[in-house]
Scaffold this active site. Sequence first.
Site, PDB file in Angstrom:
ATOM      1  N   SER A 104      69.924  49.969  41.452  1.00  0.00           N
ATOM      2  CA  SER A 104      69.547  51.386  41.442  1.00  0.00           C
ATOM      3  C   SER A 104      70.774  52.229  41.103  1.00  0.00           C
ATOM      4  O   SER A 104      71.418  51.971  40.091  1.00  0.00           O
ATOM      5  CB  SER A 104      68.932  51.738  42.795  1.00  0.00           C
ATOM      6  OG  SER A 104      68.436  53.031  42.790  1.00  0.00           O
ATOM      7  N   HIS A 108      65.959  51.269  38.852  1.00  0.00           N
ATOM      8  CA  HIS A 108      65.282  52.542  39.140  1.00  0.00           C
ATOM      9  C   HIS A 108      65.679  53.568  38.091  1.00  0.00           C
ATOM     10  O   HIS A 108      66.853  53.708  37.781  1.00  0.00           O
ATOM     11  CB  HIS A 108      65.690  53.065  40.519  1.00  0.00           C
ATOM     12  CG  HIS A 108      65.141  52.233  41.635  1.00  0.00           C
ATOM     13  ND1 HIS A 108      65.743  52.167  42.869  1.00  0.00           N
ATOM     14  CD2 HIS A 108      64.046  51.437  41.718  1.00  0.00           C
ATOM     15  CE1 HIS A 108      65.041  51.375  43.662  1.00  0.00           C
ATOM     16  NE2 HIS A 108      64.017  50.905  42.973  1.00  0.00           N
ATOM     17  N   ASP A 119      64.952  49.449  48.680  1.00  0.00           N
ATOM     18  CA  ASP A 119      64.002  48.712  47.849  1.00  0.00           C
ATOM     19  C   ASP A 119      64.600  47.338  47.536  1.00  0.00           C
ATOM     20  O   ASP A 119      65.789  47.228  47.256  1.00  0.00           O
ATOM     21  CB  ASP A 119      63.739  49.504  46.550  1.00  0.00           C
ATOM     22  CG  ASP A 119      62.532  48.967  45.784  1.00  0.00           C
ATOM     23  OD1 ASP A 119      61.712  48.253  46.378  1.00  0.00           O
ATOM     24  OD2 ASP A 119      62.421  49.289  44.582  1.00  0.00           O
TER      25      ASP A 119
END
Lengths: 273, 187
Positions: free
Chosen positions: B11, B38, B131
Amino acid sequence: MSSINENIEIICLLEGIYQKYGYDFRNYSQASVRRRLKLKLNSSNLPSYSAMLHKVLYEKDFFDSLLLDLTINVTEMFRDPTFYKALRSDIVPILKTYPHIKIWHAGCSTGEEVYSMAILLEEEGLLKRSLIYATDINELVLAKAKEGIFPLEKIKEYTTNYQRAGGTESFAEYYTASYDAVIMKKRLKDKIVFSQHNLATDGIFTEAHLIVCRNVLIYFNKELQNKVLGLFKDSLIRKGVLALGSKETIKFSNYANDFIELVGKEKIYGKIR
Amino acid sequence: MKYEAIVLGVSAGGLKALTTLFTNIKDSFKIPILLVQHMHAGSDDYLARYLASICKLTVKEADEKEKIKNRTVYIAPANYHLMIEDDKTLSLTIDQKVNYSRPSIDVLFESAVDAYNDKLIGIILTGANDDGARGMEQIKKAGGLTIIQNPKTAEVPSMPEAVTKRIKPDHILELEAIAKLLNSITI
């Protein structure tokens, strides 16, 4: 981890749903169905998919809630702004040549993209002679779509999308805000007919100039994709337009030769015969 | 060769980390890599084009129903979840965001475990949320290999740290060492 037994149980569950209620998830992509079923299994505290099948068969309420879990898709107004830009620049001129315009929006979910279409048509001076048939497999989401009420907190994002999509007015023209929600203007709703239609099991819905079906086919396996694309082909007028989601294509289907690309990047196709 | 696929989640700070990782991966690297970075919903395929320019592997945005091939990196497209079917083809969905993310790392990892069982390597690099932690737990439980970037040197440590709160990863390494390890176990 999925075991062989668990997969068999899921096959039985989907078969049971089909036999009992007529909803056919047997040709859906497995991974997504499995993920949704797993979430339902955990939230309902059931020991197995076999136990879930039993509950599905004997408790209609439980089935209804499972159906919602299996079929609800999330969307937003003017999702993929470049798609709507392409509709304006490349497809609206085609639509303008027809005295009456019929649009079929298949798999409309809670309606965000249908209202987006109605707004676009109004700005292009086409809404008065258009009728949008919006269908979905799920009656509960259709009821929501019909209400046309959306959370206020989403409006900022939708307004940005609208502007990126080439919107020419103030987005606030199209809704009335009250407390924490907005309701879409009646003149938009008046041009939309919401009905239940199941792409996996039902036939031709209408004869349309434009069919919009975005991010629905990705949930189907190849076989069902082909069946649905055939249904769309048969439901379009000659030279009718088919608009798919940005990651969907007609290229590798049985109907690749029946369509030409009108806007390739946005997956907008024209039927040639 | 035991492992058949790598799933990789990253991310905030990802571009720099991926640059280091992919410039250190051998040209002959064989097994497929499935990547969730992401990104903003409106992003284009810039990341795929960029990574393709810095390594010898084929790098592309994932297409739905696409068959997974060796020597290829598949990137989840912006605003879609990426999943793997049991027949080793790819699926895309617009399901609800998971961990405020679409694509979500957990969604990819959990479906990858179903498809590859213990023949899977999971990697979590720099990032600002958690996540991927659940997905890594599933990989570990299934007997796959789990690797995280050392949180002490990650640009943003939260994401690899979140993994350590759930499991003891098999390897906690710097980026160059992750590349070296992958090169050695996937020939």
